[in-house]
Design a protein around this motif. Structure first.
Motif, PDB file in Angstrom:
ATOM      1  N   PRO A 188      -5.819  19.059  -0.439  1.00 27.99           N
ATOM      2  CA  PRO A 188      -4.426  18.920   0.011  1.00 27.99           C
ATOM      3  C   PRO A 188      -4.159  17.694   0.874  1.00 27.99           C
ATOM      4  N   ARG A 189      -5.053  17.380   1.824  1.00 29.87           N
ATOM      5  CA  ARG A 189      -4.810  16.244   2.704  1.00 29.87           C
ATOM      6  C   ARG A 189      -4.933  14.909   1.988  1.00 29.87           C
ATOM      7  N   LEU A 190      -5.525  14.887   0.805  1.00 32.05           N
ATOM      8  CA  LEU A 190      -5.864  13.625   0.152  1.00 32.05           C
ATOM      9  C   LEU A 190      -5.126  13.384  -1.156  1.00 32.05           C
ATOM     10  N   ARG A 191      -4.288  14.319  -1.579  1.00 34.12           N
ATOM     11  CA  ARG A 191      -3.661  14.192  -2.898  1.00 34.12           C
ATOM     12  C   ARG A 191      -2.747  12.987  -3.023  1.00 34.12           C
ATOM     13  N   GLY A 192      -2.282  12.463  -1.907  1.00 32.91           N
ATOM     14  CA  GLY A 192      -1.411  11.299  -1.959  1.00 32.91           C
ATOM     15  C   GLY A 192      -2.158   9.978  -1.872  1.00 32.91           C
ATOM     16  N   TYR A 193      -3.502  10.033  -1.932  1.00 33.39           N
ATOM     17  CA  TYR A 193      -4.308   8.835  -1.696  1.00 33.39           C
ATOM     18  C   TYR A 193      -5.290   8.597  -2.837  1.00 33.39           C
ATOM     19  N   GLN A 201      -3.563  -7.199   1.132  1.00 31.34           N
ATOM     20  CA  GLN A 201      -2.841  -7.339  -0.133  1.00 31.34           C
ATOM     21  C   GLN A 201      -2.084  -6.058  -0.486  1.00 31.34           C
ATOM     22  N   LEU A 202      -2.710  -4.921  -0.269  1.00 27.51           N
ATOM     23  CA  LEU A 202      -2.063  -3.645  -0.575  1.00 27.51           C
ATOM     24  C   LEU A 202      -0.890  -3.388   0.365  1.00 27.51           C
ATOM     25  N   ARG A 203      -1.046  -3.741   1.622  1.00 25.92           N
ATOM     26  CA  ARG A 203       0.064  -3.543   2.577  1.00 25.92           C
ATOM     27  C   ARG A 203       1.270  -4.383   2.186  1.00 25.92           C
ATOM     28  N   PHE A 208       1.861  -0.352   0.316  1.00 25.26           N
ATOM     29  CA  PHE A 208       0.910   0.751   0.330  1.00 25.26           C
ATOM     30  C   PHE A 208       0.611   1.114   1.785  1.00 25.26           C
ATOM     31  N   HIS A 209       0.370   2.398   2.027  1.00 22.93           N
ATOM     32  CA  HIS A 209      -0.169   2.804   3.324  1.00 22.93           C
ATOM     33  C   HIS A 209      -1.686   2.744   3.234  1.00 22.93           C
ATOM     34  N   VAL A 210      -2.301   1.944   4.095  1.00 22.37           N
ATOM     35  CA  VAL A 210      -3.756   1.772   4.087  1.00 22.37           C
ATOM     36  C   VAL A 210      -4.317   2.300   5.392  1.00 22.37           C
ATOM     37  N   VAL A 211      -5.210   3.261   5.300  1.00 22.95           N
ATOM     38  CA  VAL A 211      -5.861   3.797   6.496  1.00 22.95           C
ATOM     39  C   VAL A 211      -6.865   2.764   6.999  1.00 22.95           C
ATOM     40  N   PRO A 212      -6.775   2.330   8.262  1.00 28.10           N
ATOM     41  CA  PRO A 212      -7.731   1.345   8.781  1.00 28.10           C
ATOM     42  C   PRO A 212      -9.175   1.844   8.630  1.00 28.10           C
ATOM     43  N   SER A 213      -9.988   1.064   7.937  1.00 29.16           N
ATOM     44  CA  SER A 213     -11.331   1.507   7.571  1.00 29.16           C
ATOM     45  C   SER A 213     -12.409   0.684   8.269  1.00 29.16           C
ATOM     46  N   GLN A 214     -13.522   1.352   8.592  1.00 28.84           N
ATOM     47  CA  GLN A 214     -14.710   0.694   9.113  1.00 28.84           C
ATOM     48  C   GLN A 214     -15.897   0.924   8.178  1.00 28.84           C
ATOM     49  N   ALA A 215     -15.601   1.260   6.925  1.00 25.54           N
ATOM     50  CA  ALA A 215     -16.649   1.534   5.943  1.00 25.54           C
ATOM     51  C   ALA A 215     -16.547   0.537   4.793  1.00 25.54           C
ATOM     52  N   ASN A 216     -17.250   0.784   3.708  1.00 25.55           N
ATOM     53  CA  ASN A 216     -17.191  -0.129   2.563  1.00 25.55           C
ATOM     54  C   ASN A 216     -16.223   0.388   1.499  1.00 25.55           C
TER      55      ASN A 216
END
Length: 355
Positions: free
Chosen positions: A326-331, A278-280, A284-292
Motif C-alpha cells: 500500500p505505501r509503495l503503489r504510487g512509486y 532530471q525526474l524532478r 516526478f516526486h523523488v525520495v532523497p536517496s543515499q543508496a544505489n
C-alpha cells in the motif's frame, strides 16, 4: 498426510525483481545490482584460478577473508562472521537469536526478506510505519516491545538514511537484538557506519555485503560485525562450508581494491543525483536517496501512474521495480546504472511523458 509443516504450506515466496532471460539485450535496473564490473583484481583471480582447488573443501573459518576484513574495517577477526550473502546471516540470526513465537520489529516499508524469514521461523513481525517522508520512526520501534529490531540503513526500497545518532538511540534503548543492515552504506554521502557501536553494545550486529558496492552479487558473500559471543553462536549454527573457495578468493580480491570500490561508488552517487534532478524536472516526486537506487512517483496529472509506467518501461526492455504494498503503489524504484543506461532511461521516460 503432509510432511511439510502447516505454516510453510501457507507462506508465499519472497518476490525478487524480474530477471529477464535476455539480460544483455535489456537495461536491468530492478535489483540494485552494481552496473560496473568488479575490480580488475577480481578478474585477475578468475583468470588465474587453480581449478584443482575445486576438488578440495574450502576453509570453513575463512581465515584469510576475515583477516582482510579485520584490516580494512579495523575490527578483530573474532568479531567478524562471513556468510553466503547477508541473506544467510539474516536467517541464522532468526535461528540463533529470535526463534519462534517471539516478536521482531521492522520499519515499513523495508527489505521484505526480514518479514519472509520471520514467517518461516514462526516469529511475529510488527511493521512500524515510516513517516510521510519515509524517515524511520525510532520512537515507534522502541515502543512496540519487540524482542529484536531489524533496521536497514540506508533503507530499501526508500533510500532514506537514519542518522547515526538516531541509530545509537535505538540501540541504547532496545534490550534485545538490534540488526543494522548496511548493505548500501558505501553509496551514502555520509557513510557513518554503526560498526563502532559493537564496542559499546553487546546486542548489536552490523551486516554488510559484497553484492552492492563491490559488484559481487553472483558470488554470494556477506559479512557481519558483532561481539565475540554472538559471532561464536552464528558459527555454531551455520552450514559447515557455507562459502565456496572461489567466492572467498573473489571477495578478498575485491576487498583489497578499496580505491576502485570508492571510485565506482562515487560514479553511482553522481548518476543518482543526475537522474533525480532530471525526474524532478518532469515533476516526478523523488525520495532523497543515499543508496544505489531512487524511489520516485510520476506526476499525478501525467499520462501514466506508477504501475502503468512500470509496464511501459518493461515493454521497452527497461526493467525497474514496482511494489504492490500500500505505501509503495504510487512509486517505482530505479536502480542506478551507468551514464549510458541513465541517459537511455531518461530518453524513454521523457518520450512517455511527452517531453
Amino acid at each position: 498426510m503432509h510432511t511439510i509443516l502447516p505454516h510453510m504450506l501457507k507462506l508465499g515466496s519472497y518476490e525478487a525483481g524480474i530477471r529477464p532471460q535476455n539480460v544483455r539485450e535489456v537495461i536491468k535496473l530492478n535489483q540494485n545490482e552494481n552496473p560496473y564490473p568488479p575490480s580488475p583484481q577480481v578478474r585477475g583471480v578468475l583468470s588465474k584460478a587453480n581449478w584443482q582447488e575445486l576438488r578440495c573443501y574450502p576453509d570453513p573459518q575463512m581465515e584469510e577473508l576475515r583477516e582482510g576484513l579485520a584490516e580494512v574495517y579495523r575490527v578483530r577477526k573474532e568479531r567478524i562472521f562471513c556468510g553466503s550473502g547477508s541473506s544467510e546471516i539474516i536467517s541464522l540470526l532468526f535461528t540463533v537469536c529470535v526463534g519462534h513465537e517471539r516478536r521482531i520489529a521492522i520499519p515499513d516499508p523495508s527489505f521484505s526478506l526480514y518479514a519472509s524469514v520471520a514467517a518461516v521461523h514462526q516469529a511475529e513481525c510488527v511493521k512500524i510505519p515510516t513517516r510521510d517522508d519515509f524517515s524511520v520512526d525510532v520512537d515507534g520501534l522502541l515502543e512496540c516491545g519487540a524482542h529484536a529490531v531489524m533496521l536497514v540503513n540506508p533503507n530499501n526500497p526508500t533510500g532514506v538514511q537514519l542518522p547515526l545518532a538516531e541509530v545509537e538511540r535505538l540501540v541504547k534503548h532496545v534490550k534485545g537484538l538490534v540488526v543494522v543492515d548496511e548493505a548500501y552504506i558505501d553509496f551514502a554521502e555520509s557513510g557513518s557506519s554503526a560498526i563502532p557501536l559493537i564496542d559499546q553494545y553487546e546486542h548489536v550486529i552490523v551486516l554488510r555485503t559484497f553484492s552492492k558496492s563491490y559488484a559481487l552479487s553472483g558470488a554470494r558473500v556477506g559479512y557481519a560485525f558483532a561481539n565475540e559471543t554472538l559471532i561464536a553462536a552464528l558459527e555454531k549454527a551455520k552450514h559447515l562450508y557455507n562459502i565456496n573457495v572461489l567466492s572467498q578468493r573473489l571477495a578478498l580480491a575485491a576487498l583489497s581494491d578499496q580505491e576502485y570500490m570508492k571510485w565506482r561508488a562515487a560514479l553511482i552517487r553522481r548518476n543518482r543525483e543526475w537522474l533525480s534532478s532530471q525526474l524532478r524536472q518532469l515533476d516526478f516526486h523523488v525520495v532523497p536517496s543515499q543508496a544505489n537506487f531512487i524511489l520516485c512517483s510520476p506526476p499525478p496529472e501525467g499520462p501514466y501512474d506508477a504501475r502503468a509506467l512500470y509496464q511501459k518501461l518493461m515493454d521497452r526492455n527497461l526493467f525497474v521495480r514496482y511494489f504492490e504494498e500500500p505505501r509503495l503503489r504510487g512509486y517505482v524504484r530505479i536502480s542506478i546504472g551507468t551514464d549510458e543506461q541513465m541517459k537511455c532511461t531518461m530518453d524513454v521516460i521523457q518520450d512517455l511523458f511527452g517531453e
